[in-house]
Design an enzyme around this catalytic site. Structure first.
Site, mmCIF file in Angstrom:
data_model
loop_
_atom_site.group_PDB
_atom_site.id
_atom_site.type_symbol
_atom_site.label_atom_id
_atom_site.label_comp_id
_atom_site.label_asym_id
_atom_site.label_seq_id
_atom_site.Cartn_x
_atom_site.Cartn_y
_atom_site.Cartn_z
ATOM 1 N N HIS A 54 -2.729 -3.679 -6.371
ATOM 2 C CA HIS A 54 -3.160 -3.244 -5.042
ATOM 3 C C HIS A 54 -4.658 -3.457 -4.842
ATOM 4 C CE1 HIS A 54 -3.830 0.184 -1.987
ATOM 5 N NE2 HIS A 54 -3.289 -0.829 -1.356
ATOM 6 N N ASN A 59 -5.376 5.983 -1.694
ATOM 7 C CA ASN A 59 -4.790 6.346 -0.406
ATOM 8 C C ASN A 59 -4.199 7.748 -0.393
ATOM 9 O OD1 ASN A 59 -5.586 4.121 0.965
ATOM 10 N ND2 ASN A 59 -3.694 2.975 0.626
ATOM 11 N N SER A 76 0.838 -1.210 0.000
ATOM 12 C CA SER A 76 0.000 0.000 0.000
ATOM 13 C C SER A 76 0.860 1.242 0.000
ATOM 14 C CB SER A 76 -0.850 0.118 1.254
ATOM 15 O OG SER A 76 -1.342 -1.060 1.693
ATOM 16 N N GLU A 112 -5.964 -1.370 -7.994
ATOM 17 C CA GLU A 112 -5.057 -0.423 -8.648
ATOM 18 C C GLU A 112 -3.868 -1.214 -9.187
ATOM 19 O OE1 GLU A 112 -5.724 3.562 -5.864
ATOM 20 O OE2 GLU A 112 -4.204 2.129 -5.271
HETATM 21 P P1 NAI Z 1 -1.173 -9.522 7.626
HETATM 22 O O1 NAI Z 1 -0.290 -9.160 8.767
HETATM 23 O O2 NAI Z 1 -2.596 -9.849 7.879
HETATM 24 O O3 NAI Z 1 -0.525 -10.782 6.846
HETATM 25 C C1 NAI Z 1 0.811 -10.855 6.464
HETATM 26 C C2 NAI Z 1 1.216 -12.328 6.420
HETATM 27 O O4 NAI Z 1 2.494 -12.429 5.803
HETATM 28 C C3 NAI Z 1 1.335 -12.981 7.794
HETATM 29 O O5 NAI Z 1 0.540 -14.144 7.823
HETATM 30 C C4 NAI Z 1 2.825 -13.349 7.914
HETATM 31 O O6 NAI Z 1 3.031 -14.570 8.591
HETATM 32 C C5 NAI Z 1 3.225 -13.453 6.461
HETATM 33 N N1 NAI Z 1 4.648 -13.217 6.191
HETATM 34 C C6 NAI Z 1 5.416 -12.232 6.670
HETATM 35 N N2 NAI Z 1 6.656 -12.315 6.139
HETATM 36 C C7 NAI Z 1 6.645 -13.375 5.303
HETATM 37 C C8 NAI Z 1 7.613 -13.977 4.443
HETATM 38 N N3 NAI Z 1 8.830 -13.461 4.340
HETATM 39 N N4 NAI Z 1 7.251 -15.048 3.717
HETATM 40 C C9 NAI Z 1 6.000 -15.556 3.803
HETATM 41 N N5 NAI Z 1 5.041 -15.040 4.605
HETATM 42 C C10 NAI Z 1 5.367 -13.960 5.334
HETATM 43 O O7 NAI Z 1 -1.018 -8.338 6.566
HETATM 44 P P2 NAI Z 1 -2.103 -7.781 5.525
HETATM 45 O O8 NAI Z 1 -2.953 -6.781 6.172
HETATM 46 O O9 NAI Z 1 -2.716 -8.925 4.812
HETATM 47 O O10 NAI Z 1 -1.145 -6.981 4.511
HETATM 48 C C11 NAI Z 1 -0.307 -7.629 3.594
HETATM 49 C C12 NAI Z 1 0.186 -6.639 2.560
HETATM 50 O O11 NAI Z 1 -0.941 -6.040 1.903
HETATM 51 C C13 NAI Z 1 0.997 -5.468 3.108
HETATM 52 O O12 NAI Z 1 1.968 -5.116 2.176
HETATM 53 C C14 NAI Z 1 -0.047 -4.372 3.266
HETATM 54 O O13 NAI Z 1 0.525 -3.074 3.222
HETATM 55 C C15 NAI Z 1 -0.912 -4.629 2.038
HETATM 56 N N6 NAI Z 1 -2.292 -4.124 2.108
HETATM 57 C C16 NAI Z 1 -3.032 -4.247 3.249
HETATM 58 C C17 NAI Z 1 -4.339 -3.784 3.284
HETATM 59 C C18 NAI Z 1 -5.173 -3.932 4.514
HETATM 60 O O14 NAI Z 1 -6.210 -3.257 4.609
HETATM 61 N N7 NAI Z 1 -4.807 -4.770 5.458
HETATM 62 C C19 NAI Z 1 -4.957 -3.142 2.097
HETATM 63 C C20 NAI Z 1 -4.119 -3.168 0.921
HETATM 64 C C21 NAI Z 1 -2.834 -3.614 0.948
#
Ligand code: NAI
Length: 387
Positions: free
Chosen positions: A139, A189, A118, A151
């Site tokens: 995105h 954003n 993001s 996006e």
């Molecule tokens: P989250 O914290 O729910 O999930 C991230 C997952 O990645 C965790 O399960 C973790 O164990 C895993 N992980 C971390 N490092 C890893 C690695 N090296 N290899 C494999 N797995 C790994 O995070 P979320 O909210 O799903 O966000 C994920 C991405 O999406 C981020 O880049 C965030 O900025 C982006 N994003 C999030 C939004 C939201 O509203 N939560 C909206 C749009 C984008």
């Protein structure tokens, strides 16, 4: 032929993306380094699908097919035959760069590599890789199955043919696809920032309380939620982080300056709904504060926030962040705005936000109120965004 899609990261976003891809007939791998995250992702999807069956949105067979289309694994080598990999791991540049480098050695050369970041630069994430033409941002918005907008963010080096291919995959998933430049906050954003920051400014100046500002934006703007309700819903930590990322990424443009009030809430753990308290109290016995439904005050609040939103949309167009149509589509399908901001600006009349911004600038001397050169140009030419 159905695509093999791999999602890295089994958290909120990765699980949502996997659900959408699998629901549209793709074979999906979900990879995570944490076993716990994989188990949670799988059991959460099972309960989501059961609920959809109960509500008769899908039948038992469809639910079974969706589940059987997905394989959860901690062995990243298994994804070598993927057509598209979407990374949705922790928002950390160094960790993402390392993962992309690793992916480069696992998948074939014609596999597209995408990041769901993001706030990070797609180009920086791609910087460690040798083959940069197949890397882009894709995105999604949370919750992925419900939010239509995606996006797509090419870098300077992304192959145009691959963008067409990705657009067609995403449209096949019934997504509304827009293209954004690789700049902080992409479209939504970035352009949405004033919805929150101007509301916070109005509160800071003692003009109105949270409930009144929320009421004004719903009553006069037709927004589904007011800024404070929405910040509490998104989470004040996430919202503050998004503002800070855009502020830092735009060389601290005063328009995106984070609010001290929001930072204080984050520091105190008042994160919104998820922590039980934010701008509002979500405990059972809490009484929701009543707005001051004064029409003149309400209109004043709405006019001020919409002028700032229009200015941000104009500025995004002026900076070639996206096309006029994509900016408007992004705001209606990514954050459910009642109208696209540029179309809305034409309806209101462009001199109205410009006059409003000039007044605010004169009164406060604050550079955040400087009107976008494009807005001023259109007013001077007696023109509009859609003419
Ligand atoms: P989250 O914290 O729910 O999930 C991230 C997952 O990645 C965790 O399960 C973790 O164990 C895993 N992980 C971390 N490092 C890893 C690695 N090296 N290899 C494999 N797995 C790994 O995070 P979320 O909210 O799903 O966000 C994920 C991405 O999406 C981020 O880049 C965030 O900025 C982006 N994003 C999030 C939004 C939201 O509203 N939560 C909206 C749009 C984008």
């Amino acid at each position: 032929m159905n695509q093999l899609i791999s999602v890295i990261g089994a958290g909120t976003m990765g699980s949502g993306i996997a659900q959408v891809a699998a629901s549209n007939g793709c074979e999906v791998f979900v990879v995570d380094s944490s076993q716990q995250a994989l188990e949670n992702s799988q059991s959460k999807l099972q309960s989501i699908l059961s609920r959809l069956v109960e509500k008769e949105k899908i039948d038992e067979n469809k639910a079974k097919t969706i589940l059987s289309n997905i394989k959860w694994t901690d062995k990243i080598d298994e994804i070598s035959k993927s057509n598209l990999v979407i990374e949705a791991i922790i928002e950390n540049l160094e960790i993402k760069k390392k993962l992309f480098l690793q992916l480069e050695s696992i998948v074939s050369e014609d596999c597209i590599l995408a990041t769901n970041t993001s706030s990070l630069s797609v180009e920086k994430i791609a910087s460690a890789c040798k083959l940069k033409t197949r890397i882009m941002g894709i995105h999604f918005f949370n919750p992925v199955p419900l939010m239509k907008l995606v996006e797509v963010i090419p870098t300077e080096e992304t192959d145009g043919e691959l963008l067409i291919k990705v657009n067609s995959i995403l449209e096949g998933w019934d997504k509304s696809v827009v293209t954004a430049k690789d700049t902080p906050g992409f479209i939504v954003n970035r352009v949405a920032r004033p919805f929150y920051s101007e509301a916070l400014k109005i509160y800071e100046e003692g003009i109105a309380d949270f409930a009144t500002i929320d009421w004004a934006m719903k009553e006069f703007g037709g927004f589904r939620m007011g800024p404070f309700e929405l910040m509490d819903y998104i989470g004040n930590d996430i919202n503050y982080f998004a503002t800070k990322a855009v502020y830092d990424g735009t060389n601290q443009d005063p328009r995106y300056k984070p609010s001290i009030i929001q930072k204080k809430l984050v520091d105190e753990g008042l994160l919104g709904r998820k922590s039980g308290k934010g701008y509002y109290d979500y405990s059972e016995k809490a009484v929701k504060p009543k707005p001051n439904q004064d029409g003149i005050l309400g209109e004043e609040i709405f006019n001020r926030v919409i002028a700032m939103l229009i200015n941000a949309a104009a500025d995004a167009l002026n900076g070639s962040i996206a096309t006029r149509d994509d900016i408007d589509t992004a705001m209606t399908t990514g954050v459910n705005y009642p109208k696209g901001l540029l179309k809305w600006a034409d309806e209101i009349g462009l001199d109205s936000p410009v006059t409003q911004l000039k007044e605010l600038h004169t009164q406060s001397g604050d550079e955040r109120y400087v009107a976008s050169p494009l807005l001023i140009k259109l007013v001077n030419e007696n023109s509009t965004f859609y003419s």
